[in-house]
Scaffold this motif. Structure first.
Motif, PDB file in Angstrom:
ATOM      1  N   LEU A 122       2.993   8.023   6.052  1.00 13.14           N
ATOM      2  CA  LEU A 122       1.686   7.362   6.080  1.00 13.14           C
ATOM      3  C   LEU A 122       1.826   5.904   6.519  1.00 13.14           C
ATOM      4  O   LEU A 122       0.994   5.396   7.282  1.00 13.14           O
ATOM      5  N   GLY A 123       2.887   5.244   6.059  1.00  9.66           N
ATOM      6  CA  GLY A 123       3.128   3.878   6.492  1.00  9.66           C
ATOM      7  C   GLY A 123       3.382   3.790   7.979  1.00  9.66           C
ATOM      8  O   GLY A 123       2.845   2.907   8.674  1.00  9.66           O
ATOM      9  N   ALA A 124       4.201   4.716   8.500  1.00  8.54           N
ATOM     10  CA  ALA A 124       4.466   4.739   9.940  1.00  8.54           C
ATOM     11  C   ALA A 124       3.186   5.017  10.718  1.00  8.54           C
ATOM     12  O   ALA A 124       2.936   4.411  11.774  1.00  8.54           O
ATOM     13  N   ALA A 125       2.349   5.918  10.197  1.00  4.31           N
ATOM     14  CA  ALA A 125       1.084   6.225  10.871  1.00  4.31           C
ATOM     15  C   ALA A 125       0.182   5.001  10.909  1.00  4.31           C
ATOM     16  O   ALA A 125      -0.480   4.725  11.930  1.00  4.31           O
ATOM     17  N   ALA A 126       0.154   4.252   9.814  1.00  2.00           N
ATOM     18  CA  ALA A 126      -0.676   3.046   9.777  1.00  2.00           C
ATOM     19  C   ALA A 126      -0.217   2.025  10.816  1.00  2.00           C
ATOM     20  O   ALA A 126      -1.028   1.420  11.523  1.00  2.00           O
ATOM     21  N   VAL A 127       1.104   1.843  10.915  1.00  2.00           N
ATOM     22  CA  VAL A 127       1.653   0.907  11.896  1.00  2.00           C
ATOM     23  C   VAL A 127       1.335   1.366  13.316  1.00  2.00           C
ATOM     24  O   VAL A 127       0.882   0.579  14.167  1.00  2.00           O
ATOM     25  N   LEU A 128       1.562   2.637  13.584  1.00  2.00           N
ATOM     26  CA  LEU A 128       1.319   3.162  14.932  1.00  2.00           C
ATOM     27  C   LEU A 128      -0.151   3.085  15.310  1.00  2.00           C
ATOM     28  O   LEU A 128      -0.492   2.800  16.463  1.00  2.00           O
ATOM     29  N   GLN A 150       0.832  -1.201   0.000  1.00  2.00           N
ATOM     30  CA  GLN A 150       0.000   0.000   0.000  1.00  2.00           C
ATOM     31  C   GLN A 150       0.865   1.248   0.000  1.00  2.00           C
ATOM     32  O   GLN A 150       0.546   2.250  -0.652  1.00  2.00           O
ATOM     33  N   VAL A 151       1.985   1.211   0.731  1.00  2.00           N
ATOM     34  CA  VAL A 151       2.902   2.356   0.773  1.00  2.00           C
ATOM     35  C   VAL A 151       3.474   2.639  -0.613  1.00  2.00           C
ATOM     36  O   VAL A 151       3.593   3.798  -1.028  1.00  2.00           O
ATOM     37  N   VAL A 152       3.823   1.589  -1.339  1.00  2.00           N
ATOM     38  CA  VAL A 152       4.321   1.759  -2.703  1.00  2.00           C
ATOM     39  C   VAL A 152       3.258   2.421  -3.578  1.00  2.00           C
ATOM     40  O   VAL A 152       3.555   3.325  -4.374  1.00  2.00           O
ATOM     41  N   THR A 153       2.016   2.000  -3.425  1.00  2.00           N
ATOM     42  CA  THR A 153       0.915   2.610  -4.178  1.00  2.00           C
ATOM     43  C   THR A 153       0.785   4.087  -3.838  1.00  2.00           C
ATOM     44  O   THR A 153       0.624   4.930  -4.737  1.00  2.00           O
ATOM     45  N   TRP A 154       0.866   4.417  -2.538  1.00  2.00           N
ATOM     46  CA  TRP A 154       0.800   5.827  -2.130  1.00  2.00           C
ATOM     47  C   TRP A 154       1.942   6.622  -2.738  1.00  2.00           C
ATOM     48  O   TRP A 154       1.739   7.705  -3.274  1.00  2.00           O
TER      49      TRP A 154
END
Length: 392
Positions: A115-121, A17-21
């Motif tokens: 955004l990836g870090a936010a999703a994980v957190l 998903q991060v790659v897509t973003w």
């Protein structure tokens, strides 16, 4: 260190998903102060992730708020949103669709990593003791706007105890994380010079005042100022990157316009450069009978990392990424970054995430693009920094 296994699993899961973003951001870049669709896209991602957010406090900025299940302090993570007025030459299948605008400084990577870090957190908020504020900042590239300065002064981060951010860095090998205490990136000022003379026929130069000759002397004098007045142990750069003068080959030049930048670390040298540029122009006016004007505009301050926070990131990085990924750059950079605005107000650290392979184009180059293999490293370190900071 408490969360290595879980963080790595969640980063692996979110990576597609991060790659897509990242590719979306790269395909639809927007200039400083015009990040309207970029902001809307980030807000939509926050909605889909179930992360509350705020807008309206400065231009197109977005502030995500992840409240942990346990009380504690507040830390912040930040990414910049804007692109550059560059026509892309990467040849990527997801190259910019906005003509003349490109993410040539890697902010597409910064946003997708955050955004990836936010999703994980957000998935781990039951384990968080405190709050993480996720800052998406407009107008980093335009010092006259200075998005970081405005957000730092907005009051939205007044409860923050520490702040972290990153910049992709083609001068470091791919996968290396550069962590340097103290001076990392320079203050960046911009100056505008107008030298006014008197036009005449080129065959009769004695009847006029040639602004172009005065401008040529100014360029040489500025370089002499750097090489002969500044301590070679100090970090000082002054580059004149633009000059417009003249209307025709056989007409003496009446007006010359120059623009340049000064890069420094110490405030007293910043003051000295502004003062000396003005004094040089006054001397040239006496010599050539010109009339000159200087407009010296202060831009971003120097980015100075808090040593204790760099030490903290080194420990976190070695635990979560492996010691082989962590390095301390020998030299700071004369490039500038308005993460400095946050570090002037809060303790924190800004780090470089290597994306170079020896042939990678420089930042701001029309052919620059990040190596997507660095995305999980950035996500992991940002998420881990917040988690570990709030576990102490």
């Amino acid at each position: 260190m408490m969360y290595e296994k879980e963080v790595k699993e969640k980063v692996t899961a979110i990576l597609p998903q991060v790659v897509t973003w990242r590719r979306h951001f790269h395909e639809y870049p927007e200039l400083s102060g015009k990040e309207v669709k970029t902001s809307a896209y980030i807000q939509e991602v926050f909605k889909n992730l179930g992360i509350p957010y705020e807008t309206g406090f400065f231009q197109n900025a977005v502030l995500g708020i992840i409240k942990g299940s346990h009380p504690g302090k507040t830390v912040a993570l930040r990414a910049d949103m804007d692109a550059l007025p560059v026509t892309e030459l990467t040849g990527l299948p997801f190259a910019s669709k906005n003509e003349g605008v490109m993410h040539a400084c890697g902010h597409d990577g910064h946003m997708s990593i955050l955004l990836g870090a936010a999703a994980v957190l957000n998935e781990m908020k039951d384990q968080i003791h405190g709050t993480v504020k996720i800052v998406f900042q407009p107008a980093e590239e335009e010092a006259a706007i200075g998005g970081g300065r405005h957000i730092a002064a907005s009051g939205k981060l007044d409860d923050v105890s520490e702040i972290y951010g990153l910049h992709v860095w083609p001068e470091l090998p791919t996968g290396q994380v550069g962590l340097k205490p103290g001076s990392l990136m320079a203050a960046s000022d911009r100056f505008y010079v107008h030298i006014k003379g008197k036009s005449t026929h080129a065959a009769q130069p004695h009847n006029g005042t040639d602004a172009l000759v005065a401008a040529a002397h100014f360029i040489i004098d500025v370089q002499s100022l750097i090489s002969r007045e500044m301590n070679p142990m100090d970090n000082v750069v002054c580059t004149i990157g633009l000059m417009n003068a003249g209307t025709r080959y056989n007409v003496g030049v009446e007006d010359a316009y120059l623009e340049g930048t000064c890069r420094t670390y110490r405030p007293e040298l910043r003051d000295k450069m502004e003062a000396r540029l003005g004094e040089i122009l006054k001397g040239l006016d006496v010599m050539f009978h010109t009339h000159s004007e200087l407009n010296y505009v202060r831009g971003h301050s120097a980015t100075i990392n808090t040593p204790e926070k760099i030490d903290f990131l080194k420990k976190v990085g070695k635990a979560y990424l492996g010691e082989e990924h962590i390095t301390e750059p020998e030299f700071p950079s004369m490039c500038a970054e308005d993460f400095s605005s946050y570090l002037e107000k809060f303790p924190g650290a800004f780090f470089w995430l290597g994306t170079g392979d020896g042939n990678t184009p420089a930042l701001h180059n029309a052919s620059f693009a990040i190596n997507e293999s660095i995305l999980p490293l950035g996500i992991t370190l940002e998420a881990a920094a917040a988690l570990e900071a709030l576990s102490r």
